[in-house]
Write an enzyme that holds these catalytic residues in place. Structure first.
Site, mmCIF file in Angstrom:
data_model
loop_
_atom_site.group_PDB
_atom_site.id
_atom_site.type_symbol
_atom_site.label_atom_id
_atom_site.label_comp_id
_atom_site.label_asym_id
_atom_site.label_seq_id
_atom_site.Cartn_x
_atom_site.Cartn_y
_atom_site.Cartn_z
ATOM 1 C CB SER A 1 -0.880 0.009 1.254
ATOM 2 O OG SER A 1 -1.517 1.263 1.426
ATOM 3 C CE1 TYR B 1 -4.781 -2.740 4.624
ATOM 4 C CE2 TYR B 1 -3.764 -0.584 4.385
ATOM 5 C CZ TYR B 1 -4.274 -1.727 3.820
ATOM 6 O OH TYR B 1 -4.277 -1.873 2.454
#
Length: 239
Positions: free
Chosen positions: A134, A147
Site C-alpha cells: 500500500s 493496517y
C-alpha cells in the site's frame, strides 16, 4: 514476464483489486486460480472459468487449503493480494483481536505462502511473486496503525526476499496501491481509484518486469518521500 499460458494464484481474488487482477490475467491468456472466503463470490468466479480455493488466510487451515489447492500444479505467479483492515484504537484492549486478525491476514499469510510455495515457483522456467502492499507502507495514517504496520512490514519483507532471490528464476515484485474503490474502503470519503485501473497498472508492471509498481497517486507520494520523508509522513498521518 510472459503471462500467456502461465498458472497464477491470486489470493483475495474473488473481490476488489484481486478480482480485477484475476480477470485481467485471464484476459491475456493466463490460467488463474483465486482464493477467498465467500462461497458466493467464489462460485461466481468459478462460473467465469477460474479455479477457486476456499480458505480464510488468517488461519493455519486456510493457508493449508491454499497450498494444497495448488499442489502438483505448475504455479508460475503468486499474487499475495488478500488483506483486511483493523478497527484499532490504542485505548481499547478489545481491539487487540482485530489487530491480531489483521496481522495474520496481511503479513503472516503472505510470508507463509511465499515460503511454502517457493519450491514450485523455483521449478518453473520463469516465475514471480507479487506482494500487494500500500502507499501507506511508505508513510502511515493515524487512523489505521495496524493496517499500516502490516503493509510496512510486508514492504520490508519483500525487499529482503528480492535480494535473497536475485540470482534465481523467481522475480519479486511489490505493488503499492493508493486508496481504491473496494468493499474495504466503502465507508471512506474522498477520491478513490477504480479497482480496474489499479489492477491494470499492477498487471502491466508484472508484464514489463518492474520490481516496484507505484500505482496512481502513490507515484507522487514516492516522489515526495524521496525528497523529504518527514514531509511525506506529515502529509499522510492525517490522511
Amino acid at each position: 514476464m510472459e503471462l500467456r499460458g502461465k498458472l497464477a494464484l491470486v489470493t483475495g481474488g474473488s473481490d476488489g483489486i484481486g478480482r480485477e487482477i484475476a480477470l485481467q490475467l485471464q484476459g491475456i491468456g493466463a490460467e488463474v486460480i483465486v482464493s477467498g472466503r465467500s462461497a458466493d463470490k467464489l462460485n461466481a468466479m468459478a462460473a467465469l472459468g477460474f479455479g477457486t480455493i476456499a480458505g480464510d488466510l488468517s488461519t493455519p487451515a486456510g493457508i493449508d487449503a491454499v497450498v494444497g489447492g495448488v499442489a502438483g500444479k505448475p504455479l508460475a505467479l503468486l499474487v499475495n493480494n488478500a488483506g483486511v483492515g483493523s478497527a484499532y484504537e490504542l485505548d481499547d484492549p478489545a481491539a487487540l483481536d482485530s489487530a491480531a486478525h489483521c496481522i495474520r491476514t496481511n503479513l503472516d499469510a503472505p510470508i507463509a505462502l511465499c515460503t511454502r510455495l517457493l519450491p514450485v515457483l523455483r521449478a518453473q522456467r520463469e516465475a514471480a511473486i507479487v506482494n500487494v502492499t500500500s502507499g501507506l507502507a511508505i508513510a502511515p495514517r493515524a487512523g489505521g496503525p495496524i493496517y499500516c504496520a502490516t503493509k510496512a512490514a510486508l514492504r520490508s519483507y519483500t525487499q529482503a526476499i528480492r535480494h535473497q532471490l536475485k540470482d534465481s528464476n523467481v522475480r519479486v515484485i511489490e505493488a503499492l496501491p493508493p486508496v481504491v474503490e473496494t468493499s474495504m474502503t466503502a465507508g471512506r470519503a474522498g477520491k478513490k481509484m477504480r479497482a480496474h485501473d489499479c489492477a491494470a497498472e499492477i498487471v502491466h508492471g508484472i508484464r514489463t518486469g518492474k520490481k516496484e509498481v507505484n500505482v496512481g497517486m502513490v507515484k507522487m507520494l514516492q516522489l515526495v518521500h524521496s525528497i523529504s520523508p518527514a514531509l511525506a509522513r506529515r502529509i499522510m498521518i492525517r490522511y
